[in-house]
Motif scaffolding. Sequence first.
Motif, PDB file in Angstrom:
ATOM      1  N   TYR A   1      13.136 -50.990  -3.903  1.00 29.29           N
ATOM      2  CA  TYR A   1      13.207 -49.518  -3.866  1.00 29.29           C
ATOM      3  C   TYR A   1      12.099 -48.930  -2.998  1.00 29.29           C
ATOM      4  O   TYR A   1      12.304 -47.981  -2.257  1.00 29.29           O
ATOM      5  CB  TYR A   1      13.108 -49.010  -5.303  1.00 29.29           C
ATOM      6  CG  TYR A   1      13.278 -47.521  -5.497  1.00 29.29           C
ATOM      7  CD1 TYR A   1      14.545 -46.977  -5.727  1.00 29.29           C
ATOM      8  CD2 TYR A   1      12.179 -46.661  -5.506  1.00 29.29           C
ATOM      9  CE1 TYR A   1      14.705 -45.618  -5.942  1.00 29.29           C
ATOM     10  CE2 TYR A   1      12.335 -45.304  -5.724  1.00 29.29           C
ATOM     11  CZ  TYR A   1      13.598 -44.781  -5.942  1.00 29.29           C
ATOM     12  OH  TYR A   1      13.750 -43.438  -6.154  1.00 29.29           O
ATOM     13  N   HIS A   2      10.888 -49.492  -3.101  1.00 27.73           N
ATOM     14  CA  HIS A   2       9.729 -48.946  -2.385  1.00 27.73           C
ATOM     15  C   HIS A   2       9.423 -49.688  -1.078  1.00 27.73           C
ATOM     16  O   HIS A   2       8.414 -49.404  -0.436  1.00 27.73           O
ATOM     17  CB  HIS A   2       8.495 -48.998  -3.285  1.00 27.73           C
ATOM     18  CG  HIS A   2       8.561 -48.083  -4.464  1.00 27.73           C
ATOM     19  ND1 HIS A   2       8.560 -46.710  -4.341  1.00 27.73           N
ATOM     20  CD2 HIS A   2       8.643 -48.333  -5.791  1.00 27.73           C
ATOM     21  CE1 HIS A   2       8.628 -46.157  -5.543  1.00 27.73           C
ATOM     22  NE2 HIS A   2       8.680 -47.121  -6.443  1.00 27.73           N
ATOM     23  N   ALA A   3      10.277 -50.639  -0.694  1.00 28.87           N
ATOM     24  CA  ALA A   3       9.968 -51.473   0.483  1.00 28.87           C
ATOM     25  C   ALA A   3      10.030 -50.664   1.777  1.00 28.87           C
ATOM     26  O   ALA A   3      10.642 -49.595   1.842  1.00 28.87           O
ATOM     27  CB  ALA A   3      10.943 -52.644   0.543  1.00 28.87           C
ATOM     28  N   THR A   4       9.396 -51.213   2.807  1.00 31.12           N
ATOM     29  CA  THR A   4       9.376 -50.595   4.133  1.00 31.12           C
ATOM     30  C   THR A   4      10.794 -50.319   4.637  1.00 31.12           C
ATOM     31  O   THR A   4      11.699 -51.114   4.414  1.00 31.12           O
ATOM     32  CB  THR A   4       8.688 -51.559   5.124  1.00 31.12           C
ATOM     33  OG1 THR A   4       7.411 -51.885   4.590  1.00 31.12           O
ATOM     34  CG2 THR A   4       8.524 -50.952   6.496  1.00 31.12           C
TER      35      THR A   4
ATOM     36  N   ALA B   1      19.380 -45.920   1.324  1.00 26.77           N
ATOM     37  CA  ALA B   1      18.693 -45.313   0.191  1.00 26.77           C
ATOM     38  C   ALA B   1      18.922 -46.070  -1.116  1.00 26.77           C
ATOM     39  O   ALA B   1      18.089 -46.022  -2.011  1.00 26.77           O
ATOM     40  CB  ALA B   1      19.131 -43.860   0.039  1.00 26.77           C
TER      41      ALA B   1
ATOM     42  N   ARG C   1      18.086 -53.317  -0.050  1.00 30.05           N
ATOM     43  CA  ARG C   1      18.131 -51.847   0.064  1.00 30.05           C
ATOM     44  C   ARG C   1      18.134 -51.464   1.548  1.00 30.05           C
ATOM     45  O   ARG C   1      17.134 -51.045   2.102  1.00 30.05           O
ATOM     46  CB  ARG C   1      16.929 -51.201  -0.627  1.00 30.05           C
ATOM     47  CG  ARG C   1      17.164 -49.725  -0.980  1.00 30.05           C
ATOM     48  CD  ARG C   1      15.869 -48.934  -1.035  1.00 30.05           C
ATOM     49  NE  ARG C   1      15.477 -48.488   0.266  1.00 30.05           N
ATOM     50  CZ  ARG C   1      14.344 -48.782   0.881  1.00 30.05           C
ATOM     51  NH1 ARG C   1      13.474 -49.549   0.314  1.00 30.05           N
ATOM     52  NH2 ARG C   1      14.087 -48.322   2.085  1.00 30.05           N
TER      53      ARG C   1
END
Lengths: 300, 250
Positions: free
Chosen positions: B123-126, B195, B192
């Motif tokens: 979810y927070h990956a580059t 979004a 991902r």
Amino acid sequence: MSASPASPTRVAAPLPKRGGVGLKADHVEQILAQRPDLGFFEIHAENYMGDGGPAHRRLEAIRALYPLSLHGVGLSIGSPRPLDRDHLKRLAALAERYEPGLFSEHLAWSSHDQGFLNDLLPLPYTGETLATVCDHIDETQEALGRRMLLENPSTYLLFAESTISETDFLAEIARRTGCGLLLDVNNVVVCATNHGFDAIAYLDAFPLRHVGEIHLAGYAEAEDDSGRPLLIDAHDSPVRDGVWALYAETIRRLGPTPTLIEWDNDAPAWPVLLAEARRAELAMARALALPRGKELRHAV
Amino acid sequence: MPFESTIDVFARALSDPARPVPPQTLGREGRPDARRFAVYRNNVAVGLIGAIEARYPVTRRLVGDDFFRAMAGAYVAQEKPRSPVLIHYGAGFPDFVARFEPARAIAYLPDVARLENAWVEAYHATEAPALTIAALGEIDPGDYDGLRFSPHPAARLLRFSHPAGSIWAAHQEAGEARPPEAWRAEDALVARPEADVLVRILPPGGYQFARALFAGATLAEAAEAPALEGFDPGSHVVGLVEAGAIETIR
């Protein structure tokens, strides 16, 4: 990363002297669909320190339409330990990317040997702690290349070694570092009850000319060992009447000021939060319409 | 008392309920007040437990709120965040769950927690553009064997001892979750590309194949990794690309 290419698609950075709210992920879809007339959004910086993903996508979309206030909750400015350089770099990168109208942090500490304790913890007010806090603010303002605002805390106890009042402590920090102040009116009410002082007297002593933003929030009620009321800065409910009254008095003295509704825990549905921000704008307008000299006076 | 010592005493008392309220703190009676200090102790614990609850919603559902709060409470008591960036906090929770004696009977719990941790990391990956099927189609089939694929920054591969992917999927909707149809070890891919985070249960051989590819093997080399009769690397490559798990090809 240069900030300039993004700028033309964004609204101006400075916060208008209006109401704003904390940005919650669950509200973003409605906000983008309705584009409500609102002064600004505030974010907790640490929630946007991931590398990418939906959090940044949402924030980019919001920032294109609204001014932004960047509010740190993890820098631990009030700690005797050196500031976390990596964290300063992360803050500087966020500030460069999103061009917030202002950056604020707390007069508190949150990190120690064990790690990050995830709370805004209190410090004694002495000559020694004053010097440390001022060094940390100098370092922060240097790292971010901008003036910051420092927020007055909610506290539940005092320290035997404190020799300086909180208002004098904040005034001296502002004088030495050139930083501005964030006046959390709920925190004033919480501390006045918890420590048994008059909130208006605190306001009298507060260096209002340095205030660049106001926070309003709801508190929870408990009792201390002696059965006295103990208010807790919970951010989980509507702003209380006593806080609205002190806010009106603050605005009469200070003039129009960007005002944030903080409702981070058990956050309500979007229309409820928006209505609370509207109420702040109405309260600001009413306070400014009242002739001066009708201020609240000290409780007798 | 010097600043450093005051904060030190305060911090130790916060983390250890057996320690007395710091003597230099004052309530309204001019002496230490346990209920006042307890507000801080409670804030620290509740805030960190809340971060673990938010990261592991299915694990929480599987054991119930009370059990989960006790388990998360034991974790946060021994493992404080190393940074103020709480979105990275709790990555070690699955290993803690695997060692947590009262949860031993629920053998699949650590696997489900590992999947949830990978979901948050993805979810927070580059951000990066994922390779498209169209781009794959432009490659000369004669070049396939020597192709190398680099993983998308959000892509995560997971190997479970239990059907953790099916259990997780069954708990994505409210209401009673159906148990997995077959109780077998599953492998999963988390990706991902845009979004939304997606979770795919990998077909047999898919984990070994993708792991070899992500480690830099050529397509021909990776096709040998599963050591499976009739393994079809082409369908697995298409699956990985469709999931957005590949960033570049060379």
